[in-house]
Design an enzyme around this catalytic site. Structure first.
Site, mmCIF file in Angstrom:
data_model
loop_
_atom_site.group_PDB
_atom_site.id
_atom_site.type_symbol
_atom_site.label_atom_id
_atom_site.label_comp_id
_atom_site.label_asym_id
_atom_site.label_seq_id
_atom_site.Cartn_x
_atom_site.Cartn_y
_atom_site.Cartn_z
ATOM 1 N N HIS A 95 3.389 13.543 1.618
ATOM 2 C CA HIS A 95 3.796 12.045 0.819
ATOM 3 C C HIS A 95 5.225 11.700 1.058
ATOM 4 O O HIS A 95 5.951 11.845 0.209
ATOM 5 C CB HIS A 95 3.761 12.191 -0.584
ATOM 6 C CG HIS A 95 2.929 11.015 -1.236
ATOM 7 N ND1 HIS A 95 3.076 10.318 -2.423
ATOM 8 C CD2 HIS A 95 1.853 10.299 -0.898
ATOM 9 C CE1 HIS A 95 2.365 9.376 -2.873
ATOM 10 N NE2 HIS A 95 1.443 9.321 -1.590
ATOM 11 N N HIS A 103 -3.145 5.917 8.815
ATOM 12 C CA HIS A 103 -2.938 6.664 7.690
ATOM 13 C C HIS A 103 -4.653 6.975 7.629
ATOM 14 O O HIS A 103 -5.103 8.040 6.787
ATOM 15 C CB HIS A 103 -2.327 6.414 6.425
ATOM 16 C CG HIS A 103 -2.440 7.123 5.380
ATOM 17 N ND1 HIS A 103 -1.280 7.779 5.166
ATOM 18 C CD2 HIS A 103 -3.233 7.187 4.288
ATOM 19 C CE1 HIS A 103 -1.671 8.416 4.023
ATOM 20 N NE2 HIS A 103 -2.600 8.163 3.567
#
Lengths: 272, 792
Positions: free
Chosen positions: B135, B71
């Protein structure tokens, strides 16, 4: 008083979010308009330096407890004296959307028998339920008392957007008819949701977008100097904010919301 | 023997004996501490600490784990990829995405890929910052909170380049709302629950912050049942001369906003792992709690600090929390850093130092200020009722030092921390085994059209769009929904600057269904769709944002298709001269129901030289002519029509970049000359659906003749009606502008195919001359509005 000498205060706290466009609408008409945080006013004690006060839209303090409730309590607790003086001097106060909710929570509107200090009416959860952002038609019902609609002919149909989840105007059930009569008699009803052609919405969705009693979208106090409305006049100020300008051959230079700002400024220039 | 020793400190900390650990134990440590690091990486850590002649603390291991996570570091996009045939790609990002931008090198790109958001120039010394985030994982576990914090996060990214947010976007992907409950594996939430929660979360955050949500899309796909897709975007405005990046040694780090708690621990490592049945149990703390009002206050303060030039740098606390914000800030400005973790304001006592450092509690920003400005900056926060605390200082020595109650809890070499091993992954291109379906042409096209209008991917999303405030700030010149009937505009236009008629056109493109057939053409089509949507309202000088949602890149065929999509990004961006300015990837979208359909969202931000020339999609007046621009091909693979018939197909729409670019250019000219009345792009459902939408958004009808439609190899009415070939528009032209329009279109594939009628009916004559569709616009409208506008 000259337009450029008029000072309008747009008051904000955490969660207020329509202050910039509200300030812009006033400034576009040539007055001094400033946005100030409540914290600054508490420190500087200068509320009475302003000729008009506006509570813009948003979600003040997160609208926890009830919409507008915390801001209203903060006002009473921290700025109560000055605010009372401001009102007693007949200075105009405008509440848009969350601002309307604040005025109701603060007991400034409707103020059947003057400032009540507690909410006499309610702006409850919409029916149909949920937040809704859309353009609606409104009719000016005021016979002349409200200083914020003085330039708008009675019966004129206006178009503005709404954006709220809690805007259903309700009177206490047991005194509903009696209080409505009072609102009408005292000329406190200002804007009602209506159909495009101006006919009554009759409580029917979507013309009445939130289930408000008597299709009420905006009211003023007995004196006509305090006005609250759920729709957003500052989002209906310029022609290009309107939803159908791409379809029009000739668009008027401004949108309907401008009339509200012009009305109050005309009132102030005459009065002061 | 345990590898963990409790450190001799009054607070909670462990030392980890990596020096003695076997390979197996190293992996165990990675698992037990939730580091998600592989053996190579763990061995690199082991070697580093051996050389230091000491063992790492848990704070240090966590710091490394976060910094090296997929990430934060994008190992797949930055790493090496090897194919079976020996071909090797050194960084997908550099080879394709950034390369297009580098080669195009437009002057108007101010900052690309460097900061939290990409920045392009706008007008009067202002720039526009744009960022889109995913998300997905948090939204799968907690739909409302996951989506809301997604919006909050991307808004902070924009704030992180000193830009004031002016608009949000949201593109969502869900499983079918009528998904059979009995087929739902344990741990997977029903699409309807996820849909409600996510849309409410997006609305709650944007509305509360007072940022209009102006553009978006909702897609339904089987594969999204286990892997919900949540893209949140934000566009901001900043005076370019206030874009300050000049932090140096001695400057002070201030953390401002929400307090730090245990919410959002290991969000980034969670995002870099597959979802499993246990995700809820294990990862619930990884989902943060949203408080949009806090962020609204933080926003005000950061913007005031910007305007008064009190800060020297800023960044948001997002994925990885402080660990990535602090480390990356020091790294960017060539400094070291010392932070006192015990100064960080906490929600409750008892957090271990490592928890403080990696927590992803929301609504926090890091602002760097020169010491002489500290007092003033703190006063700004105080006025807004925002808690702000000086927590550390940038230092000359290039080391990351963390202290807690006077004890050193981490002391790492910055160079080691920011040079993780290059990942090497294997990719494989899978041969397609798909086939084109053979079926007779159905008799009733009108019925098919009605069904398509009601198909979830096409049907009106009004019930969701209106739950987002798209007008706050009073700058939305072209709304997402058009006219009295809420027609679907191709893009939104906002006019963000007083005293300037310039606007921003914001649009998106996404074709997940094509991704099931071919990732290259899926990506190319997404770019084409985003660009043509932007062009359709008058957008020019278009910048792109890429957001990949893919499956596990450790699986060679998944990585192979990712490479294909990246190739398309380069090819099409070069051909259209539309640079990428920002992007993000979300990999490892796998659930018990399988992998996610390879999905690329392209967001396009265009400049509208004068918003007064903006065009909406609804029909304007009876008697006007209707043109189609662009050629129709028999490309039904992945189309909504095939889907309705139960097929996937093979002939996915391609982008013919040379013709497409000419078409876009001509359309832009026609729009800026005012020669068009309405424009609508052809996408899902093709010509028939686009024509229906133009009519149902208006009071008028349409008469069309399919024999006139420019096409190549299409001999069936249904294919002409429903093919989803790219780069096509329907255009309404006033008779008086006929000559002007046709001159502009010379040399492009286009044709006058009908006219606008007063009678609200859609009449389409087929290739044989007979009427094949004759439907009332009211019925079309009802079919389009029915599916999702009930109380779902």
């Amino acid at each position: 008083m000259k337009l450029q000498d008029i000072r309008v205060l747009v008051m904000r706290v955490g969660g207020t979010n329509c202050d910039a466009e509200t300030q812009r609408a006033f400034q576009a008409l040539g007055v001094q308009a400033e946005t100030r945080h409540l914290n600054e006013l508490i420190k500087q004690r200068n509320l009475l330096d302003y000729h008009a006060l506006v509570f813009p839209g948003g979600f003040s303090y997160g609208d926890y407890v009830r919409s507008g409730a915390i801001f209203a309590r903060m006002l009473s607790a921290k700025l109560g004296g000055e605010l009372r003086a401001f009102i007693d001097q007949g200075r105009p106060i405008l509440g848009i959307c969350n601002g309307f909710q604040i005025l109701v929570e603060e007991g400034l509107l409707p103020g059947f028998d003057g400032v009540s200090g507690y909410p006499e009416v309610s702006l409850a959860n919409n029916i149909p339920q949920g937040f809704k952002c859309e353009w609606v038609y409104l009719k000016n019902l005021n016979r002349g008392k409200c200083v914020f609609t003085s330039k708008i002919p009675q019966g004129k149909v206006l178009r503005m957007p709404i954006a709220h989840g809690e805007g259903r105007f309700l009177l206490p059930k047991e005194k509903e008819e009696q209080l409505l009569q009072k609102l009408v008699d005292e000329d406190m009803v200002v804007l009602r949701y209506c159909n495009k052609n101006g006919s009554d919405a009759d409580g029917k969705y979507p013309a009445n977008p939130n289930g408000s009693f008597h299709d009420i979208a905006g009211i003023c106090n007995r004196e006509g100097n305090i006005f609250g409305l759920m729709p957003h006049p500052e989002r209906a100020f310029y022609w290009w904010q309107q939803p159908d300008w791409t379809a029009q051959q000739f668009m008027p230079q401004f949108a309907d919301g401008k009339l509200i700002f012009e009305s109050i400024l005309e009132h102030l220039t005459k009065k002061l | 023997m345990s590898l963990y020793t409790r450190a001799n400190t009054p607070f909670h900390m462990h030392l980890v004996d990596t020096a003695q650990a076997t390979d197996e134990q190293l992996l165990e440590v990675s698992g037990e501490l939730g580091l998600c690091l592989n053996l190579h990486e763990m061995k690199q850590i082991q070697a580093y600490f051996k050389a230091q002649k000491r063992n790492p603390t848990d704070v240090e291991l966590q710091t490394i784990g976060q910094t090296w996570s997929e990430h934060c570091y994008h190992k797949t996009f930055k790493g090496k990829i090897r194919f079976e045939d020996g071909r090797e790609i050194d960084s997908l990002f550099k080879t394709y995405i950034a390369k297009a931008t580098k080669q195009l090198a437009p002057k108007w790109c101010v900052s690309v890929f460097e900061d939290n958001a990409g920045i392009v120039s706008f007008d009067k010394g202002y720039g526009v910052a744009a960022k889109v985030e995913t998300h997905n994982h948090p939204s799968a576990v907690e739909p409302f909170g996951g989506a809301a914090t997604g919006v909050g996060g991307v808004i902070r990214d924009v704030l992180g380049v000193w830009a004031d947010p002016v608009a949000c976007t949201d593109v969502l992907g869900f499983g079918p709302l009528d998904y059979d409950y009995n087929k739902l594996p344990t741990g997977v939430k029903h699409p309807k629950y996820v849909y409600r929660g996510v849309t409410a979360g997006v609305g709650a955050y944007g509305n509360n912050m007072g940022i209009p949500t102006v553009n978006g899309a909702i897609y339904f796909d089987e594969s999204y049942t286990g892997n919900v897709v949540v893209y949140c975007g934000c566009i901001g405005l900043l005076p370019l001369k206030k874009f300050r990046k000049e932090a140096k040694t001695g400057h002070i780090l201030v953390v401002a906003g929400g307090k730090t708690g245990r919410d959002g621990i290991h969000g980034v490592t969670f995002a870099s792992a597959e979802l499993t049945e246990k995700s809820e149990e294990v990862s619930r703390p990884a989902v943060q709690i949203a408080d949009p009002i806090e962020e609204e206050k933080v926003k005000r303060a950061v913007i005031e600090i910007r305007d008064r030039e009190l800060g020297s740098a800023t960044t948001d606390l997002g994925g990885g929390g402080m660990s990535s914000a602090v480390g990356e800030t020091a790294e960017r400005y060539g400094c070291g850093v010392t932070v006192d973790l015990d100064k960080v304001p906490l929600k409750y006592a008892g957090l271990a130092p490592w928890e403080i450092y990696v927590s992803e509690s929301q609504e926090r920003m890091l602002v760097v200020v020169p010491p002489e400005n500290l007092k003033k900056a703190l006063q700004v926060f105080q006025k807004e009722d925002v808690e702000a605390t000086a927590i550390g200082t940038l230092t000359t020595e290039k080391r990351l030092r963390l202290r807690f109650e006077g004890e050193m809890v981490a002391d790492l070499d910055m160079q080691f921390l920011f040079q993780p091993l290059t990942s090497v992954k294997t990719a494989k291109i899978e041969k397609s085994r798909l086939r084109e379906p053979v079926f007779p042409e159905p008799a009733d096209h009108a019925q098919t059209l009605m069904q398509l209008l009601g198909a979830p991917n096409i049907a009106s999303k009004e019930s969701v769009v209106r739950s987002y405030d798209h007008e706050v700030k009073g700058n939305t010149a072209l709304k997402p929904l058009q006219g009295n009937y809420g027609g679907p505009n191709d893009a939104a236009i906002i006019k963000p600057l007083d005293g300037s008629w310039r606007g921003l056109a914001i649009s998106c493109g996404m074709n997940p269904n094509y991704g099931k057939i071919d990732a290259y053409h899926m990506a190319a089509s997404a770019i084409d769709e985003a660009v043509r949507n932007n062009v359709a309202v008058g957008g020019q000088r278009i910048a792109l944002l890429d957001n990949f949602v893919w499956g596990n890149p450790e699986k060679p065929e998944r990585l192979g298709s990712l490479v294909r999509a990246c190739e398309a990004c380069y090819d099409v961006a070069m051909a259209f001269r539309t640079p990428f300015i920002s992007g993000k990837d979300s990999l490892y979208n796998e659930s018990p129901l399988g992998t996610v359909t390879p999905t690329l969202l392209i967001t396009a931000v265009g400049l509208v030289p004068d918003v007064r020339a903006g065009v909406s999609m609804e029909l304007k007046a009876a008697g006007n002519l209707l043109y189609i621009v662009g050629k129709t091909y028999p490309e039904l693979g992945g189309s909504e029509y095939y889907k309705l018939k139960g097929f996937l197909g093979k002939t996915v729409p391609k982008v013919r970049t040379v013709q497409a670019r000419k078409t876009f250019y001509a359309m832009t000219k026609a729009i800026s000359k005012g020669a068009v009345k309405a424009v609508h792009d052809l996408s899902e459902g093709g010509l028939a659906v686009a024509a229906s939408e133009m009519a149902l958004a208006s009071e008028f009808g349409l008469e069309l003749d399919l024999t006139k439609v420019p096409s190549s190899g299409v001999a069936r009415d249904d294919f002409l009606l429903f093919s989803e070939s790219n780069s096509r528009f329907l255009v309404e032209v006033d008779k008086k502008d006929k000559a002007t329009f046709e001159t502009l279109m010379k040399g492009k594939a286009y044709a006058e195919i009908g006219k606008v009628t007063k009678k609200p009916k859609l009449k389409i004559a087929g290739l044989q001359g007979a009427a094949i569709v004759d439907a009332s616009v009211e019925d079309l409208r009802a079919a389009w509005k029915r599916t999702l506008n009930r109380e779902t």
